[in-house]
Design an enzyme around this catalytic site. Structure first.
Site, short mmCIF file in Angstrom:
data_model
loop_
_atom_site.label_atom_id
_atom_site.label_comp_id
_atom_site.label_asym_id
_atom_site.label_seq_id
_atom_site.Cartn_x
_atom_site.Cartn_y
_atom_site.Cartn_z
N LYS A 1 0.68 -1.08 -0.01
CA LYS A 1 -0.01 -0.10 0.06
C LYS A 1 0.77 1.31 -0.02
O LYS A 1 0.73 2.28 -0.95
CB LYS A 1 -0.95 0.13 1.19
CG LYS A 1 -1.67 1.51 1.60
CD LYS A 1 -2.33 1.46 2.87
CE LYS A 1 -1.63 1.47 4.08
NZ LYS A 1 -1.67 2.96 4.71
N ASN A 2 1.73 1.56 0.96
CA ASN A 2 2.56 2.69 1.03
C ASN A 2 3.46 2.90 0.01
O ASN A 2 3.87 3.70 -0.24
CB ASN A 2 3.12 2.67 2.53
CG ASN A 2 2.24 2.73 3.69
OD1 ASN A 2 1.10 3.36 3.36
ND2 ASN A 2 2.47 2.46 4.81
N CYS B 1 -3.94 13.02 12.69
CA CYS B 1 -4.69 11.99 12.58
C CYS B 1 -4.76 11.18 14.09
O CYS B 1 -4.23 11.52 14.96
CB CYS B 1 -4.40 10.98 11.30
SG CYS B 1 -2.59 10.21 11.96
N ARG C 1 1.37 14.49 13.32
CA ARG C 1 1.89 14.24 11.88
C ARG C 1 1.88 15.55 11.01
O ARG C 1 1.43 15.74 9.97
CB ARG C 1 1.14 13.09 11.09
CG ARG C 1 1.22 12.08 11.90
CD ARG C 1 0.60 10.74 11.31
NE ARG C 1 1.22 10.31 10.22
CZ ARG C 1 0.61 9.29 9.47
NH1 ARG C 1 -0.69 8.97 9.44
NH2 ARG C 1 1.27 8.86 8.30
N ASP D 1 5.94 19.83 7.86
CA ASP D 1 6.82 20.78 7.56
C ASP D 1 8.17 20.59 7.00
O ASP D 1 8.70 21.24 6.10
CB ASP D 1 7.18 21.47 9.05
CG ASP D 1 7.74 20.20 10.12
OD1 ASP D 1 7.39 19.40 10.05
OD2 ASP D 1 8.79 20.45 10.77
N ASP E 1 4.86 0.45 12.48
CA ASP E 1 3.36 -0.22 11.55
C ASP E 1 2.99 -1.65 12.21
O ASP E 1 2.26 -2.12 11.77
CB ASP E 1 3.47 -0.03 10.09
CG ASP E 1 3.36 1.35 9.56
OD1 ASP E 1 2.89 2.20 10.51
OD2 ASP E 1 3.66 1.54 8.42
N ARG F 1 -8.47 0.06 4.55
CA ARG F 1 -7.55 1.06 3.82
C ARG F 1 -6.44 0.38 3.65
O ARG F 1 -5.72 0.58 2.81
CB ARG F 1 -7.37 2.03 4.89
CG ARG F 1 -8.44 3.00 5.25
CD ARG F 1 -8.03 4.02 6.17
NE ARG F 1 -7.24 5.02 5.55
CZ ARG F 1 -6.60 6.18 5.69
NH1 ARG F 1 -6.96 6.49 6.98
NH2 ARG F 1 -5.64 6.78 5.17
#
Ligand code: EPZ
Length: 424
Positions: free
Chosen positions: A22-23, A118, A123, A126, A308, A400
């Site tokens: 996914k990422n 979130c 998060r 910047d 994760d 997701r």
């Protein structure tokens, strides 16, 4: 809203295929904005986050074709017809910020909504913005949007990340491919998703060296072309399913899995007493007798233990023999699964960024609620080992990032089903 029902206690035996990451895919899709020729991604995962990125890219003027039931994505961007990434889409998914670098690099202007915080932390973005400024962009933050301009084009520069950022590295890596001159990214992220993105950009004609190390050097080129690229295997899905037999007992092969993608995690699993073997088609995980051994875990950027997989590892350690400490160093609020696991009988004491987990002999099924993607799957894993029924609600988080979780686990003997709203 759907929920997932798990009846615990079944050993798992069989094979689970690992999907594309996914990422990685969420960074590869915006890379298509860098070229007027189509980018074809094979081995794409079929997930709601990928659909959200599709909607975002379509809103910018890309054409996205889904072939082979969504396993292949062809993203064509002959022309970017709208340079504004709208709040309504960006707020659903933080990875939307990844369209900023490519749009700016290609056309010299872009407007992207700021993603906001979130469930797992504030998060900020910047570092994405500072990096783009270092490449010569002028940024203006107005009405919740970043208005970015680089009318004469971006210019290569040296940029050192004060802390490692996966998304920041991806955004700058993409932007620098079309900048004039050389860009050096120092203290860059080393995640496999970065290497996969660099590999894809090279196929498109980019000149990149050093990806996979903390210093990436990019020599800007005039234009990029189309390409075909296979998305790397999802190391977090891999680690998650490696934990299923570790928790429930049995022997499961993860086809398409590679130890180098999750080396630090494998070391910890072995320390806890789980057997891992590399096979020709992937990895095999076996847990036969006896309790899991307690072990301490500290999350860190790659090649460290991935944040994760922290929630899922906590589910395993909840039944270990002894006390384990899990220290979360990437996100400030990523223990929301702890009180849910406690509802299943886990003994967890969270103090700041550290969770002290005292293993119990057995977890007990309970109704629990998912708070984010990885938390939701940790509750399913805990349910596999628990006595009785666990019902996980708010599973839209799960969708997701995990493709067909019930099918993949039930094929190995897990008693798990999705209960639709109508049936509730
Ligand atoms: C990526 O998020 C992943 N998301 C996350 O996966 C993952 O948890 C994270 O990397 C860390 O591995 C995607 O790839 C789409 P970061 P990203 O920039 O890029 C701080 C999942 O479950 N930071 O590496 O947003 C930040 O707050 C998810 O699939 C700044 O301060 O993460 C965090 O504390 C969740 N300023 C740390 O750096 C910035 O500009 C690392 O964040 C950027 C980040």
């Amino acid at each position: 809203m759907d929920s997932i029902l798990v009846r615990g206690g079944a050993e798992l035996n069989g094979t689970i295929p690992i999907s594309g990451a996914k990422n990685a895919c969420l960074a590869l899709m915006p890379a298509a904005l860098l070229s007027d020729e189509p980018l074809t991604l094979t081995n794409a995962p079929r997930l709601s986050d990928i659909r959200t990125m599709t909607v975002l890219l379509e809103s910018l003027g890309c054409e996205v074709a889904r072939l082979q039931a969504g396993r292949v994505l062809v993203v064509g961007t002959e022309r970017i017809s709208n340079h504004t990434a709208d709040y309504d889409i960006v707020r659903k998914m933080r990875a939307s910020i990844l369209v900023l670098g490519p749009m700016l690099a290609r056309d010299g202007h872009a407007v992207v909504s700021l993603p906001g915080g979130c469930a797992i932390g504030a998060r900020p973005v910047d570092l994405h913005l500072k990096g783009l400024e270092a490449l010569g962009a002028t940024l203006d933050l107005r009405d919740g949007y970043v208005h970015a301009e680089a009318r004469g084009g971006l210019k290569g520069a040296v940029f050192e990340f004060p802390i490692v950022s996966v998304g920041g590295t991806e955004n700058l890596l993409m932007a620098a491919t079309l900048a004039k001159g050389t860009t050096v990214l120092k203290n860059a992220a080393r995640e496999p998703e970065i290497v996969d993105l660099a590999e894809c950009l090279r196929r498109m004609g980019a000149r990149i060296e050093g990806d996979g190390t903390s210093e990436i050097i990019i020599e800007g080129v005039e234009r990029l072309s189309g390409a075909t690229h296979p998305v790397v295997a999802d190391r977090i899905e891999l680690g998650t399913y490696m934990l299923a037999p570790a928790i429930a007992g049995g022997r499961v092969e993860l086809s398409g899995g590679r130890r180098d993608l999750v080396a630090a995690f494998c070391d910890k699993l072995e320390e806890a007493g789980v057997e891992i073997e590399e096979t020709r088609s992937g990895l095999t995980v076996t847990r036969r007798n006896g309790r899991i051994r307690a072990t301490d875990v500290v999350t860190a950027p790659h090649p460290g233990f991935p944040t994760d997989l922290q929630a899922q590892m906590m589910a395993l350690l909840a039944t270990a023999d002894g006390v384990s400490h899990l220290e979360e160093r990437i996100f400030e609020n990523r223990f929301m699964h702890a009180p849910e696991l406690a509802r299943m009988g886990a003994e967890i004491d969270v103090q700041g960024g550290t969770a002290r987990v005292t293993g119990v002999e057995r977890l007990r099924g309970a109704p629990v609620m998912a708070t984010d993607l990885r938390a939701s799957v940790s509750l399913i894993l805990a349910g596999l080992a628990a006595e009785g029924e666990t019902r996980v609600s708010r599973v839209y988080h799960l969708d997701r990032g995990y493709e067909h979780v019930e099918e993949k686990l039930s094929a190995c003997g897990a008693r798990i089903e999705r209960i639709g709203e109508a049936a509730e």
